[in-house]
Design a protein around this motif. Structure first.
Motif, PDB file in Angstrom:
ATOM      1  N   SER A   2     -26.059 -12.975   3.565  1.00  0.00           N
ATOM      2  CA  SER A   2     -26.599 -14.714   3.188  1.00  0.00           C
ATOM      3  C   SER A   2     -28.400 -14.821   3.001  1.00  0.00           C
ATOM      4  N   ASP A   9     -34.287 -26.348   1.001  1.00  0.00           N
ATOM      5  CA  ASP A   9     -33.316 -27.262   1.057  1.00  0.00           C
ATOM      6  C   ASP A   9     -33.168 -28.353   1.903  1.00  0.00           C
ATOM      7  N   ALA A 106     -25.042 -29.435  -0.288  1.00  0.00           N
ATOM      8  CA  ALA A 106     -25.797 -28.756  -0.544  1.00  0.00           C
ATOM      9  C   ALA A 106     -26.967 -28.110   0.319  1.00  0.00           C
ATOM     10  N   ARG A 109     -27.030 -24.636   4.764  1.00  0.00           N
ATOM     11  CA  ARG A 109     -27.057 -23.156   4.764  1.00  0.00           C
ATOM     12  C   ARG A 109     -28.619 -23.919   5.731  1.00  0.00           C
ATOM     13  N   ARG A 130     -15.839 -25.546  -7.551  1.00  0.00           N
ATOM     14  CA  ARG A 130     -17.581 -25.744  -7.805  1.00  0.00           C
ATOM     15  C   ARG A 130     -17.730 -25.301  -6.220  1.00  0.00           C
ATOM     16  N   TYR A 131     -17.047 -25.480  -5.227  1.00  0.00           N
ATOM     17  CA  TYR A 131     -17.158 -24.859  -3.835  1.00  0.00           C
ATOM     18  C   TYR A 131     -17.107 -23.964  -4.096  1.00  0.00           C
ATOM     19  N   LYS A 133     -16.936 -21.176  -5.363  1.00  0.00           N
ATOM     20  CA  LYS A 133     -17.815 -20.699  -6.405  1.00  0.00           C
ATOM     21  C   LYS A 133     -19.141 -19.841  -5.381  1.00  0.00           C
ATOM     22  N   VAL A 134     -19.727 -20.870  -5.063  1.00  0.00           N
ATOM     23  CA  VAL A 134     -20.745 -20.822  -4.043  1.00  0.00           C
ATOM     24  C   VAL A 134     -20.412 -20.344  -2.834  1.00  0.00           C
ATOM     25  N   ALA A 137     -20.095 -16.471  -3.437  1.00  0.00           N
ATOM     26  CA  ALA A 137     -21.824 -15.240  -3.311  1.00  0.00           C
ATOM     27  C   ALA A 137     -21.895 -15.248  -2.100  1.00  0.00           C
ATOM     28  N   ASP A 138     -22.086 -16.441  -1.379  1.00  0.00           N
ATOM     29  CA  ASP A 138     -22.533 -15.831   0.099  1.00  0.00           C
ATOM     30  C   ASP A 138     -21.686 -15.198   1.430  1.00  0.00           C
TER      31      ASP A 138
END
Length: 586
Positions: A2, A9, A106, A109, A130-131, A133-134, A137-138
């Motif tokens: 991650s 941020d 957003a 992190r 959309r969430y 997918k994020v 990816a982490d």
């Protein structure tokens, strides 16, 4: 890995951070005024708070400590509010959850914000793509999300779902095998009686699998598919146990979606009750028969799962033991096996379990037929041996005048060639033969019949699929020996010891990986009955360097496991021996 949290941020969302403060200090004319201004604009904007802050200053409470306490308190209150919105489960609550997620996602992190994001994701019935997918990816963020969120990812990413369930499947099978290879397991703590049916399905691995699939029907179907594929590759019967325990765990948890989805639920529920109660009544027998009959046509995919449930070792053990009881009762009462409806049902169930791999591998549709010759020939010939066993038992209690006319040796025929072929070629026959033999082992309240038992033991090494050497059947055999009458131990008799050790176990050391562990278990508990010299010679044959002559990296874990067990047994039996009789445990 991650991506680490950075001050940007916060600043990307319009929240002042250390970069903003650094910029302010490097461009201002008066740093003291700049710091005061920064603190003022970024502090909690409550006019009534100032007196309290001054009071905290007098008590030496630092601003950092105060803000940390406030943050924790606000976070806890917000989490409680999010949970209440999730429990409400209406459109208004869902809208509020979406709004909260939109504001905070957003900043996922940021460690102090992440719990709020995770809770909002968890409480939403459906997380927008959309969430997801994020999250996908982490990896670190993905692991932090609740199972409910990950389920929505698994529905679209099969590889991640398989990666989530495979470690649990491995752990389940490993735990089963560890139980079977435990050389400290006494006779009463056998594989079949050490836990209740309900306790078995409360294993952590099973509960976690149920949690992973939740009420998602497609995930449950996929899990079953993974289990079928693993069984086809390995032929490991523990997957059959898991198939039964999985649906019964869902039953216990009232997971209606899975219970209603699974067409094998009633079959599993009925067999589970029979195994639990060690009894098959007329109503249960009729229910099982109805289930089998109703699926004879169509239902292309159901037979593989029905056969896996029937192949669960606990089910096979119960059905085989019951078949032995029916066979012995028939020998006493003079009934022919082919006339016994219960025996016909038991053979159908055994045949279903015996052909599991073929059904799944070949995608067979329909119930495997029971060869009628098993009823008319195998069981008929077997009953003749059983009648002889009864006659010898009666002769033990007969008066002298009867003994003058009849001898026990008159009722001691050998197994016919036909019987031997049945046991070698048919798994149902092998299961019945094995269980009948074990039922003749001497116990604490049962006198042994060594002469009769020897003719059954002679076929152990040649049973179909070498099940005599396979677990859990070998574990059951060894358990029967250990829990027997210590004053009437089979291994204390030269003939039966030779049949069990020399002609059976020692000839099958390489037949299955577990055989060597079971021989060590016998020595661990019965070395006094076996004798010091014999035990020592067996241990020499079982030395790790002998069994693993060409050790490679792949064999290392198995070698290390076995070496530790071997050394433990050697150490136990060497206590009190003279130095020159010691065995090298390395």
């Amino acid at each position: 890995m991650s991506a680490d949290y950075t001050p940007t941020d916060l600043e990307n969302q319009g929240i002042a951070g250390p970069n903003k403060l650094r910029e302010l200090l490097t461009t201002c004319e008066d740093p003291i005024d700049a710091i005061k201004s920064f603190q003022q604009s970024n502090s909690i904007q409550l006019p009534t708070l100032n007196p309290a802050l001054k009071l905290l200053d007098l008590h030496g409470v630092r601003r950092f400590e105060y803000h940390e306490i406030v943050l924790n308190e606000v976070t806890e209150r917000l989490l409680i509010r999010l949970r209440s919105l999730g429990e409400a489960n209406d459109k208004k609550s869902q809208k509020l959850l979406e709004q909260q997620l939109e504001k905070s996602f957003a900043l996922y992190r940021v460690p102090q914000i992440r719990p709020v994001v995770l809770e909002a994701l968890k409480q939403l019935p459906k997380v927008p793509d959309r969430y997801l997918k994020v999250i996908l990816a982490d990896p670190e963020f993905y692991k932090s999300c609740s199972v409910k969120v990950r389920q929505q990812i698994w529905l679209k990413n099969d590889a991640l779902f398989v990666a989530a369930v495979e470690p649990l499947l491995d752990a389940y099978v490993s735990k089963k095998e560890k139980m079977l290879r435990n050389v400290d397991c006494g006779g009463m703590a056998t594989f079949f009686v050490s836990e209740t049916t309900k306790a078995r399905r409360q294993w952590t691995e099973i509960q976690q699998l149920i949690s992973i699939v939740g009420e998602r029907e497609s995930l449950y179907d996929r899990l079953l598919q993974v289990m079928r594929e693993r069984f086809i590759q390995s032929r490991n019967v523990h997957y059959c146990s898991l198939r039964l325990e999985l649906i019964m765990a869902a039953h216990d948890l009232n997971t209606d979606a899975l219970v209603k989805l699974d067409p094998c639920h009633d079959f599993a529920w009925c067999l589970d009750a029979c195994v639990r109660d060690k009894h098959l009544d007329a109503q249960q027998a009729q229910k099982l028969k109805t289930i089998l009959d109703s699926n004879r046509k169509g239902a292309e995919q159901i037979w593989g799962d029905l056969s896996m449930i029937a192949a669960d070792p606990h089910v096979v053990h119960f059905i085989s033991s019951l078949a032995v009881k029916v066979l012995k009762d028939s020998a006493m009462n003079g009934h022919l096996p082919r006339d016994l409806l219960q025996m016909q049902l038991l053979l159908r169930l055994l045949s279903l379990g015996a052909t599991t791999w073929a059904i799944l591998k070949e995608e067979q549709v329909g119930e495997p037929a029971v060869d009628s010759i098993i009823l008319t020939k195998f069981l008929a010939d077997f009953m003749l041996l059983s009648v002889e066993d009864v006659c010898r038992l009666e002769l033990q209690r007969a008066p002298d005048e009867v003994l003058d006319e009849y001898s026990a040796s008159d009722f001691l025929s050998g197994a016919t060639e036909a019987l031997q072929n049945f046991v070698k070629s048919d798994l149902c026959c092998a299961w019945i033969w094995l269980h009948y033999s074990l039922d003749m082992f001497p116990g604490k309240k049962r006198v042994g019949d060594r002469a009769g038992l020897l003719r059954y033991l002679s076929l152990f090494a040649n049973c179909k699929d070498r099940i005599g050497y396979s677990d859990p059947w070998l574990h059951l055999t060894v358990s029967k020996l250990i829990q027997g009458n210590p004053l009437d131990s089979l291994l204390a008799n030269e003939m039966t010891a030779a049949a069990l050790l020399d002609d059976f176990l020692l000839k099958g050391i390489d037949a299955q990986p577990g055989v060597k562990f079971h021989i060590l278990r016998l020595i661990n508990f019965l070395h006094h009955s076996i004798g010091e010299t014999k035990s020592r010679s067996i241990l020499e044959l079982l030395r790790p360097d002998v069994l693993f002559p060409d050790l490679n990296d792949e064999q290392r874990p198995a070698f290390d496991e076995y070496t530790a067990v071997y050394a433990k047994v050697v150490q136990k039996i060497e206590v009190g021996r003279s130095p020159d009789a010691k065995i090298d445990a390395t």
